[in-house]
Design a protein around this motif. Sequence first.
Motif, PDB file in Angstrom:
ATOM      1  N   VAL A 124       0.868  -1.176   0.000  1.00  0.00           N
ATOM      2  CA  VAL A 124       0.000   0.000   0.000  1.00  0.00           C
ATOM      3  C   VAL A 124       0.903   1.222   0.000  1.00  0.00           C
ATOM      4  CG1 VAL A 124      -1.732   1.322   1.284  1.00  0.00           C
ATOM      5  CG2 VAL A 124      -1.872  -1.183   1.189  1.00  0.00           C
ATOM      6  N   TYR A 125       0.677   2.150  -0.917  1.00  0.00           N
ATOM      7  CA  TYR A 125       1.588   3.289  -1.039  1.00  0.00           C
ATOM      8  C   TYR A 125       0.819   4.603  -1.143  1.00  0.00           C
ATOM      9  CZ  TYR A 125       0.416   3.053  -6.033  1.00  0.00           C
ATOM     10  OH  TYR A 125      -0.255   3.032  -7.229  1.00  0.00           O
ATOM     11  N   ALA A 126       1.505   5.664  -0.774  1.00  0.00           N
ATOM     12  CA  ALA A 126       0.901   6.991  -0.777  1.00  0.00           C
ATOM     13  C   ALA A 126       1.024   7.642  -2.138  1.00  0.00           C
ATOM     14  CB  ALA A 126       1.571   7.870   0.276  1.00  0.00           C
ATOM     15  N   SER A 127      -0.119   7.978  -2.717  1.00  0.00           N
ATOM     16  CA  SER A 127      -0.146   8.902  -3.835  1.00  0.00           C
ATOM     17  C   SER A 127      -0.685  10.224  -3.292  1.00  0.00           C
ATOM     18  CB  SER A 127      -0.990   8.357  -4.990  1.00  0.00           C
ATOM     19  OG  SER A 127      -0.883   9.210  -6.107  1.00  0.00           O
ATOM     20  N   SER A 128      -1.260  11.056  -4.126  1.00  0.00           N
ATOM     21  CA  SER A 128      -1.670  12.382  -3.667  1.00  0.00           C
ATOM     22  C   SER A 128      -2.796  12.933  -4.521  1.00  0.00           C
ATOM     23  CB  SER A 128      -0.470  13.331  -3.735  1.00  0.00           C
ATOM     24  OG  SER A 128      -0.866  14.673  -3.577  1.00  0.00           O
ATOM     25  N   SER A 129      -3.638  13.756  -3.890  1.00  0.00           N
ATOM     26  CA  SER A 129      -4.689  14.443  -4.638  1.00  0.00           C
ATOM     27  C   SER A 129      -4.106  15.400  -5.669  1.00  0.00           C
ATOM     28  CB  SER A 129      -5.596  15.221  -3.681  1.00  0.00           C
ATOM     29  OG  SER A 129      -4.859  16.215  -2.986  1.00  0.00           O
ATOM     30  N   SER A 130      -2.829  15.744  -5.519  1.00  0.00           N
ATOM     31  CA  SER A 130      -2.208  16.685  -6.459  1.00  0.00           C
ATOM     32  C   SER A 130      -2.127  16.120  -7.875  1.00  0.00           C
ATOM     33  CB  SER A 130      -0.810  17.068  -5.977  1.00  0.00           C
ATOM     34  OG  SER A 130       0.065  15.970  -6.007  1.00  0.00           O
ATOM     35  N   VAL A 131      -2.283  14.798  -8.036  1.00  0.00           N
ATOM     36  CA  VAL A 131      -2.210  14.226  -9.390  1.00  0.00           C
ATOM     37  C   VAL A 131      -3.346  14.743 -10.279  1.00  0.00           C
ATOM     38  CG1 VAL A 131      -1.071  12.118  -8.571  1.00  0.00           C
ATOM     39  CG2 VAL A 131      -3.566  12.142  -8.873  1.00  0.00           C
ATOM     40  N   TYR A 132      -4.429  15.244  -9.679  1.00  0.00           N
ATOM     41  CA  TYR A 132      -5.556  15.731 -10.479  1.00  0.00           C
ATOM     42  C   TYR A 132      -5.224  17.042 -11.186  1.00  0.00           C
ATOM     43  CZ  TYR A 132      -8.335  12.025  -8.456  1.00  0.00           C
ATOM     44  OH  TYR A 132      -8.811  10.784  -8.096  1.00  0.00           O
ATOM     45  N   GLY A 133      -4.208  17.738 -10.709  1.00  0.00           N
ATOM     46  CA  GLY A 133      -3.645  18.875 -11.415  1.00  0.00           C
ATOM     47  C   GLY A 133      -4.658  19.873 -11.920  1.00  0.00           C
ATOM     48  N   ASP A 147      -3.701  13.663 -16.740  1.00  0.00           N
ATOM     49  CA  ASP A 147      -2.598  13.846 -17.677  1.00  0.00           C
ATOM     50  C   ASP A 147      -1.931  15.212 -17.581  1.00  0.00           C
ATOM     51  OD1 ASP A 147      -3.187  11.335 -18.706  1.00  0.00           O
ATOM     52  OD2 ASP A 147      -4.531  12.142 -20.234  1.00  0.00           O
ATOM     53  N   HIS A 148      -2.385  16.062 -16.680  1.00  0.00           N
ATOM     54  CA  HIS A 148      -1.879  17.432 -16.657  1.00  0.00           C
ATOM     55  C   HIS A 148      -1.486  17.859 -15.238  1.00  0.00           C
ATOM     56  CE1 HIS A 148      -4.526  17.191 -20.257  1.00  0.00           C
ATOM     57  NE2 HIS A 148      -3.499  17.801 -20.804  1.00  0.00           N
ATOM     58  N   PRO A 149      -0.468  17.229 -14.660  1.00  0.00           N
ATOM     59  CA  PRO A 149       0.002  17.682 -13.341  1.00  0.00           C
ATOM     60  C   PRO A 149       0.549  19.095 -13.432  1.00  0.00           C
ATOM     61  CG  PRO A 149       1.575  16.142 -14.318  1.00  0.00           C
ATOM     62  CD  PRO A 149       0.367  16.131 -15.202  1.00  0.00           C
ATOM     63  N   VAL A 150       0.332  19.895 -12.381  1.00  0.00           N
ATOM     64  CA  VAL A 150       0.789  21.283 -12.406  1.00  0.00           C
ATOM     65  C   VAL A 150       1.944  21.518 -11.428  1.00  0.00           C
ATOM     66  CG1 VAL A 150      -1.401  22.208 -13.232  1.00  0.00           C
ATOM     67  CG2 VAL A 150      -1.019  21.966 -10.767  1.00  0.00           C
ATOM     68  N   THR A 156       5.634  13.233  -9.920  1.00  0.00           N
ATOM     69  CA  THR A 156       6.308  12.065  -9.326  1.00  0.00           C
ATOM     70  C   THR A 156       5.293  11.078  -8.765  1.00  0.00           C
ATOM     71  OG1 THR A 156       6.611  13.078  -7.116  1.00  0.00           O
ATOM     72  CG2 THR A 156       8.361  13.418  -8.741  1.00  0.00           C
ATOM     73  N   LYS A 157       4.221  11.588  -8.184  1.00  0.00           N
ATOM     74  CA  LYS A 157       3.208  10.691  -7.617  1.00  0.00           C
ATOM     75  C   LYS A 157       2.435   9.964  -8.725  1.00  0.00           C
ATOM     76  CE  LYS A 157       3.892  10.951  -3.260  1.00  0.00           C
ATOM     77  NZ  LYS A 157       4.286   9.724  -2.517  1.00  0.00           N
ATOM     78  N   ARG A 158       2.192  10.663  -9.809  1.00  0.00           N
ATOM     79  CA  ARG A 158       1.534   9.993 -10.942  1.00  0.00           C
ATOM     80  C   ARG A 158       2.447   8.922 -11.530  1.00  0.00           C
ATOM     81  NH1 ARG A 158      -2.056   7.232 -12.952  1.00  0.00           N
ATOM     82  NH2 ARG A 158      -2.505   7.451 -15.179  1.00  0.00           N
ATOM     83  N   ALA A 159       3.732   9.221 -11.601  1.00  0.00           N
ATOM     84  CA  ALA A 159       4.689   8.228 -12.078  1.00  0.00           C
ATOM     85  C   ALA A 159       4.664   6.986 -11.196  1.00  0.00           C
ATOM     86  CB  ALA A 159       6.098   8.826 -12.111  1.00  0.00           C
ATOM     87  N   ASP A 160       4.553   7.169  -9.889  1.00  0.00           N
ATOM     88  CA  ASP A 160       4.484   6.026  -8.968  1.00  0.00           C
ATOM     89  C   ASP A 160       3.293   5.132  -9.286  1.00  0.00           C
ATOM     90  OD1 ASP A 160       6.709   6.980  -7.688  1.00  0.00           O
ATOM     91  OD2 ASP A 160       5.646   7.720  -5.918  1.00  0.00           O
TER      92      ASP A 160
END
Length: 340
Positions: A124-133, A147-150, A156-160
């Motif tokens: 189980v790993y931490a991503s982030s709401s920031s991926v919604y960009g 598809d549009h991180p800001v 980096t979290k989307r890459a994970d």
Amino acid sequence: MSQILVTGAAGFIGFHVTSKLLSLGHQVTGVDNLNSHYDVQLKQARINQIQHDSSFQFIETDITDTDSMLRVFDQAAFEKVVHLAAEVGVRNSLLKPLEYVQSNVLGFVNILELCRIHQVAHLVYASSSSVYGANRKTPYSTHDRVDHPVSLYAATKRADELIAHSYSHLYDLPTTGLRFFTVYGPWGRPDMAVFLFTKAILEGTPIKVFNHGNLKRDFTYVDDIVNGVLSVLDDIPSRDEAASTGTPAETDEQTEAPYRLYNIGNHQPVGLSQLIDVIEQRIGKPAIRDNYPMQPGDVLETYADISELQQAVGFSPSTSIEEGIDRFVEWYLSYYSSTQ
């Protein structure tokens, strides 16, 4: 009881997850590099709270150190891993991009490789709401495209998430990513809004109010987050289940990998101005508000659609912003009165 590894155990969420696992009788190994990107004394104080538990072992190391992490995995047969170690924060990622890529991407691949080699039952790993960009539709759904991180942190979290899917698909490694939404509470990070605002109001110094307070965040109390993390940890994805039901993901395409993504938030966004009002009321002192424009990497609103996590594990956050702020301020006053 399980043997569980928690990375980032001296961090805010990592400390609370570790504490809860220990209270349930699990054997927990915690790793953290105790870096100085924020108050090391606070990180050490968190570890001191749980160091006395005979079921806990703390190892100071960095997840990017392959040899050291291999020794950590070799010494215990971890059934599950909760990976929370990372460089965090949107604004800081603009200043230290190489460190973010090193820790959040290369470090994560290191964890994935070790989980694969040691046949860990669930990561189980931490991503982030920031991926919604730049997404404008709310609430944010795991079926939305991202598809549009800001910010670099978001990238980096989307890459994970994408790399985790590769490992789940190729090696049958069960992975679950959790997109955290603005977690707060006792022992919180000094760079987060609740901490910064509380400190400034108590000291009578100005607070920076970005976008003139016209921002909303899905503030989520840490105890609710921990309950969600532990419920997910016990709910191991399987290839057969994914093939028959489809997997919560960022599109409607099905995947047969043992892989899941969930939002984990409060589902009740709070305006920045309202948050400051609540802290003022709890402290009994007005804030000095300095208004600033929108900052690079910021978004106007975060708002979690948590329906899939509710359906999967019964996730149901129950802590109001008023109750959560009360508990945070109580901890803050107690902690900093004892360290002075």
